[in-house]
Design a protein around this motif. Structure first.
Motif, mmCIF file in Angstrom:
data_model
loop_
_atom_site.group_PDB
_atom_site.id
_atom_site.type_symbol
_atom_site.label_atom_id
_atom_site.label_comp_id
_atom_site.label_asym_id
_atom_site.label_seq_id
_atom_site.Cartn_x
_atom_site.Cartn_y
_atom_site.Cartn_z
ATOM 1 N N GLN A 1 0.834 -1.210 0.000
ATOM 2 C CA GLN A 1 0.000 0.000 0.000
ATOM 3 C C GLN A 1 0.863 1.253 0.000
ATOM 4 O OE1 GLN A 1 -3.475 0.189 2.648
ATOM 5 N NE2 GLN A 1 -2.655 2.106 3.388
ATOM 6 N N THR A 2 1.922 1.255 0.804
ATOM 7 C CA THR A 2 2.826 2.402 0.859
ATOM 8 C C THR A 2 3.504 2.614 -0.497
ATOM 9 O OG1 THR A 2 3.208 2.025 3.210
ATOM 10 C CG2 THR A 2 4.834 3.373 2.044
ATOM 11 N N TRP B 1 2.504 1.535 -3.493
ATOM 12 C CA TRP B 1 1.533 1.917 -4.512
ATOM 13 C C TRP B 1 1.205 3.404 -4.395
ATOM 14 C CZ3 TRP B 1 -3.062 4.274 -5.172
ATOM 15 C CH2 TRP B 1 -3.677 4.121 -6.416
ATOM 16 N N PHE B 2 0.970 3.856 -3.184
ATOM 17 C CA PHE B 2 0.643 5.270 -2.971
ATOM 18 C C PHE B 2 1.798 6.160 -3.435
ATOM 19 C CE2 PHE B 2 0.284 9.188 -0.586
ATOM 20 C CZ PHE B 2 -1.072 9.485 -0.690
ATOM 21 N N HIS C 1 2.068 5.875 -7.466
ATOM 22 C CA HIS C 1 0.939 6.303 -8.290
ATOM 23 C C HIS C 1 0.281 7.606 -7.844
ATOM 24 C CE1 HIS C 1 1.191 2.720 -10.693
ATOM 25 N NE2 HIS C 1 1.296 2.016 -9.591
ATOM 26 N N ARG C 2 0.303 7.897 -6.567
ATOM 27 C CA ARG C 2 -0.334 9.130 -6.097
ATOM 28 C C ARG C 2 0.664 10.269 -5.944
ATOM 29 N NH1 ARG C 2 -5.346 8.143 -3.467
ATOM 30 N NH2 ARG C 2 -5.530 10.408 -3.312
ATOM 31 N N ARG C 3 1.879 9.945 -5.538
ATOM 32 C CA ARG C 3 2.884 10.996 -5.338
ATOM 33 C C ARG C 3 3.764 11.178 -6.575
ATOM 34 N NH1 ARG C 3 0.539 14.004 -2.192
ATOM 35 N NH2 ARG C 3 0.314 13.341 -0.049
ATOM 36 N N ARG D 1 3.341 9.756 -9.506
ATOM 37 C CA ARG D 1 2.517 9.679 -10.719
ATOM 38 C C ARG D 1 3.258 8.939 -11.840
ATOM 39 N NH1 ARG D 1 -1.554 12.162 -8.703
ATOM 40 N NH2 ARG D 1 -1.643 14.288 -7.962
ATOM 41 N N GLU E 1 4.294 6.776 -14.830
ATOM 42 C CA GLU E 1 3.628 6.497 -16.106
ATOM 43 C C GLU E 1 4.352 5.349 -16.811
ATOM 44 O OE1 GLU E 1 0.972 8.163 -17.456
ATOM 45 O OE2 GLU E 1 0.783 9.512 -15.729
#
Length: 156
Positions: A118-119, A121-122, A125-127, A129, A131
Motif C-alpha cells: 500500500q505504501t 503503490w501510494f 501512483h499518487r505521489r 505519478r 507512467e
C-alpha cells in the motif's frame, strides 16, 4: 500460547524473548485472530528500540502486519492492536479494519501485502505519478516497501 515479547527497549535480536503468555481478550470492536503468518516490518524494529511513533507499554508483542484466521474461519489481513501484536499464536485486531486475504496469495504473501505494498503503490501512483515507459530508480530494495516498489513499478 507462545509470543515474542519485548520487556525492555533495544535491538530486536537482543530484547525479544519467546514467552508463554495467556491469549489476549478482545475489547469492544476487536476480534481474536489465530496468526497464520506475520510479516517482519520496519515499524516492529523501531518499536523494539522505542523509536516508533507508537510506543506500546512494556511488555508488548511486536508484529504490525499479519494474515490471520477469525473464529468463524475467515482468512484475513490485519494490523494487530498493540500491545498484542502478530508475533504470537493469537493477536487482536479491530473488527472494522479486517480485509479478506486474497485467495491467490499464500499466508506469508498475504501478511506482507497491506503496509508495504500500500505504501509503495501510494508513493508510485499518487505521489510520483509513475507512467508507463518511465524509468524507476528504487534505492534500498532488499525487502519491505522497496521490494514492493520494484514489483509494482515493473507492473505499471
Amino acid at each position: 500460547m507462545q509470543a515474542w515479547q519485548v520487556h525492555e527497549l533495544g535491538e530486536p535480536g537482543e530484547v525479544m524473548r519467546l514467552a508463554d503468555v495467556g491469549r489476549p481478550t478482545p475489547g469492544e470492536g476487536q476480534v481474536l485472530l489465530r496468526v497464520r503468518a506475520a510479516n517482519i516490518n520496519f515499524p516492529d524494529a523501531l518499536m523494539c528500540r522505542g523509536q516508533y511513533q507508537t510506543r506500546p507499554p512494556l511488555p508488548f508483542t511486536p508484529g504490525v502486519e499479519i494474515c490471520g484466521e477469525t473464529e468463524d474461519g475467515r482468512r484475513v489481513i490485519a494490523n494487530p492492536a498493540l500491545p498484542h501484536g502478530g508475533f504470537a499464536e493469537y493477536a487482536l485486531a479491530d473488527a472494522a479494519a479486517l480485509l479478506p486475504a486474497p485467495d491467490a496469495l499464500d499466508d506469508a504473501e498475504a501478511a506482507a501485502l497491506h503496509i508495504g505494498y500500500q505504501t509503495a503503490w501510494f508513493a508510485l501512483h499518487r505521489r510520483a505519478r509513475l507512467e508507463a515507459g518511465e524509468t524507476l530508480l528504487v534505492h534500498a530494495a532488499a525487502g519491505g516497501v522497496g521490494s514492493a516498489a520494484v514489483q509494482l513499478g515493473k507492473a505499471a
